[in-house]
Design an enzyme around this catalytic site. Structure first.
Site, short mmCIF file in Angstrom:
data_model
loop_
_atom_site.label_atom_id
_atom_site.label_comp_id
_atom_site.label_asym_id
_atom_site.label_seq_id
_atom_site.Cartn_x
_atom_site.Cartn_y
_atom_site.Cartn_z
N LYS A 110 0.85 -1.19 0.00
CA LYS A 110 0.00 0.00 0.00
C LYS A 110 0.89 1.24 0.00
O LYS A 110 1.90 1.27 0.71
CB LYS A 110 -0.91 -0.02 1.23
CG LYS A 110 -1.97 1.09 1.26
CD LYS A 110 -2.90 0.92 2.46
CE LYS A 110 -3.98 1.98 2.51
NZ LYS A 110 -4.91 1.81 3.66
N SER A 140 -9.90 2.02 2.57
CA SER A 140 -8.95 2.74 1.75
C SER A 140 -7.92 1.87 1.06
O SER A 140 -7.28 2.32 0.10
CB SER A 140 -8.22 3.78 2.60
OG SER A 140 -7.36 3.12 3.53
N SER A 191 -10.30 -0.32 6.74
CA SER A 191 -9.64 -0.11 5.45
C SER A 191 -8.93 -1.33 4.87
O SER A 191 -8.51 -1.29 3.71
CB SER A 191 -8.63 1.02 5.56
OG SER A 191 -9.29 2.26 5.49
#
Lengths: 96, 490
Positions: free
Chosen positions: B81, B156, B180
């Protein structure tokens, strides 16, 4: 949901150090008012005598030896600076 | 061969590498080819560095040839990420503020993966600074759900979940502040684990809300999640909130607990709107499955559930406003070219106006408001007290049950643009996941079926520091169903 005006958007945006356009101010202040109206439901709860939680599994007294570790060189630490000269970050003049 | 290869699990790939039926370079080349073949549709990556990945893969092969392979992840491509620091690689947080930032050091979880020999692969898209539930708040691109390209992948960690589901990485890392990891995993039909707060060091994760953030795995099956969690767990003196506690061997513990008759709780508040919850049917079937195994399933109560979203949005935004104060336009971020030189703070205000997107501005201003003089007690302190009540709800429930079963998200993936104009309705879509962050307990999402062709996730919430039990419960379901072998057609 409360229709009441909660937020002084100019004052709060200044505290947050963010310049907003007039259009942003209008949009954000109405959205934030509705969010703040929603979160005010917490007032319904009686929390007298309840300790606040800052961390779910608190760890106390975290100490470590104060030793110098050369993790980053000056060059590495400064390589993302928007402006630099002689191993220093260049900033605009703020005092005469 | 390569069609097969990109959907093989990390554990299967590890075995092939071990038997020398596959080389790390072959695997990395197949991963790059797959990534390129579907990236136009999925748009999961902010960037990737092919040459660097191939170099890492070559080093892995050289180690193995010398009989010095490091561990089960040696040679396995792991997508990252884009809010986790990898030395020498960009770290953008999908924000214009950090568009040009290059990490000068490794996050602890990255250091650990390097020690295990994993190949660190591309930088995965997210909602800007991890603030969002759809990945639509990225400053750079909108990632698509591999199961339906018109839908959001969740957020997210939308890039992490989409890349894992699309076979663009064997496994990925995400971060979870209010769901997330779990919510995008459920929307993309993959496994996502949020560890107990303190299990994984947050050092090198760009902070959003420090008392809620945890890094965790996104994988295509439960075994891979256990492997990746093992690799990144452990106390770290560079994160003072990381917990000094020994970690079990998650995989061995999972195998050992096969067939255990668990006591599982259904929080009645989460099932109150079952009839109007589209994602509920597969979840109810999964609950039936556990009953059929002889597990005891009983109703429990988490009475403060209704206050969780409000509590979360006060605490998370307050912490965010403080954490994001570091992006000042001075030291390592975007700096405005034009600002009022007579006003000594305008350089900050203008740089932040240009560098932050709308959702980040909204949350930073809200967080500033709830912390500001005159409002602190009414909002922030009040929310911290309600957080205690929410935590106690879970402690009480766990006196009766080993774990809780819930839906991960009230709906399957929604269409792009559907909620982006109404922040409050977007916030309310996190209703089932945020409490775990407030209480600091582990949670995971496991694929359990479909609703209108879109994946649905079963959420399992476990006791603090007992991820092994949560994974064992997931493993029982996965072993009896075929979902881990079902992939989107791209």
């Amino acid at each position: 949901m409360s229709e009441e005006k909660h937020i002084d958007i100019d004052y709060t945006a200044k505290l947050a150090r963010i310049n907003l356009t007039d259009a942003e101010k209008e949009k954000l202040s109405s959205q934030l008012d509705s969010i703040i109206g929603y979160v005010e439901k917490l007032e319904e709860l009686d929390t007298s005598g309840v300790e606040p939680t800052a961390h779910p599994h608190p760890v106390y007294n975290v100490w470590q030896e104060d030793v110098v570790a050369s993790e980053l060189s000056i060059e590495e630490a400064l390589k993302n600076a928007p402006a630099q000269r002689d191993n220093m970050i260049v900033v605009p003049k703020v005092v005469d | 061969m390569s069609e097969e290869l990109h959907y093989k699990s990390a554990s299967e790939l590890s075995e092939l590498l071990g038997k020398k039926e596959l080389s790390a370079v072959e695997l990395m080349k197949a991963t790059i080819a797959r990534t390129k073949a579907v990236e136009d549709k999925v748009a999961a990556f902010n960037s990737y560095d092919e040459a660097d990945a191939l170099k890492q893969a070559e080093a892995s092969d050289a180690r193995r040839a010398a009989g010095e392979a490091l561990g089960p992840l040696d040679g396995i491509p792991v997508g990252i990420k884009d809010n986790l620091a990898v030395n020498g690689q960009p770290l953008t947080c999908s924000s214009k503020m950090l568009e040009k930032f290059v990490s000068p050091y490794d996050a602890t979880c990255i250091e650990k993966l390097k020690t295990e020999g994993a190949v660190l692969w591309g930088r995965l898209n997210l909602d800007e600074f991890a603030m969002g539930s759809s990945t639509e708040n990225s400053a750079f691109k909108t990632t698509s759900n591999p199961w339906n390209l018109e839908c959001i992948p969740g957020g997210s960690s939308g890039g992490s979940a989409a890349a894992t589901a699309a076979g663009q990485a064997a496994m990925t890392l995400g971060s979870d502040t209010g769901g997330s990891i779990r919510q995008p995993a459920s929307h993309c039909g993959v496994v996502g684990v949020k560890p107990t707060y303190g299990r994984v060091s947050r050092y090198g994760l760009a902070a959003f809300a420090s008392s809620l953030d945890q890094i965790g795995p996104v994988t295509r099956n439960v075994k891979d999640a256990a492997l990746l969690l093992q690799a990144i767990s452990g106390h770290d003196e560079r994160d003072s909130t990381s917990y000094r506690i020994s970690e079990p061997n998650f995989l061995a513990s999972m195998e050992k607990q096969r067939g255990r008759k668990w006591t599982l709780g259904l929080p009645k508040e989460y099932f109150a709107n079952a009839a109007s919850t589209p994602a509920m049917e597969p979840v109810l079937k999964a609950i039936e499955f556990y009953r059929s195994l002889g597990c005891e399933v009983k109703e429990v109560s988490l009475p403060h559930t209704d206050y969780a979203v409000a509590t979360y949005y006060i605490i998370a935004t307050a912490e965010a406003s403080s954490n994001l104060a570091r992006y000042d336009g001075i030291r390592y971020t975007h700096r405005a070219e034009k600002f009022d030189t007579k006003d000594s703070v305008d350089i900050y205000c203008q740089s932040r106006a240009e560098g932050f997107g709308e959702e980040v501005k909204r949350r930073v201003i809200l967080g500033t408001y709830v912390l500001s003089s005159g409002y602190y007690d009414a909002y922030y302190l009040k929310a911290q007290k309600v957080r205690t009540l929410i935590r106690q709800d879970f402690e009480k429930a766990f006196e009766e049950v080993d774990a809780l079963l819930t839906p991960t998200s009230p709906t399957p993936a929604f269409k792009k643009g559907e909620k982006s104009s109404d922040p409050l309705s977007m916030y309310l879509s996190d209703i089932y996941t945020i409490s775990a962050n407030l209480a600091g307990i582990p949670g995971m999402s496991l694929p359990c079926g479909y609703s209108d062709g879109l994946p649905v996730g079963l959420q399992i919430l476990g006791k603090p520091f007992q991820e092994d039990e949560m994974l064992s419960i997931a493993n029982e379901f996965e072993a009896a169903h075929g979902f881990k072998d079902q992939h989107p057609s791209l």
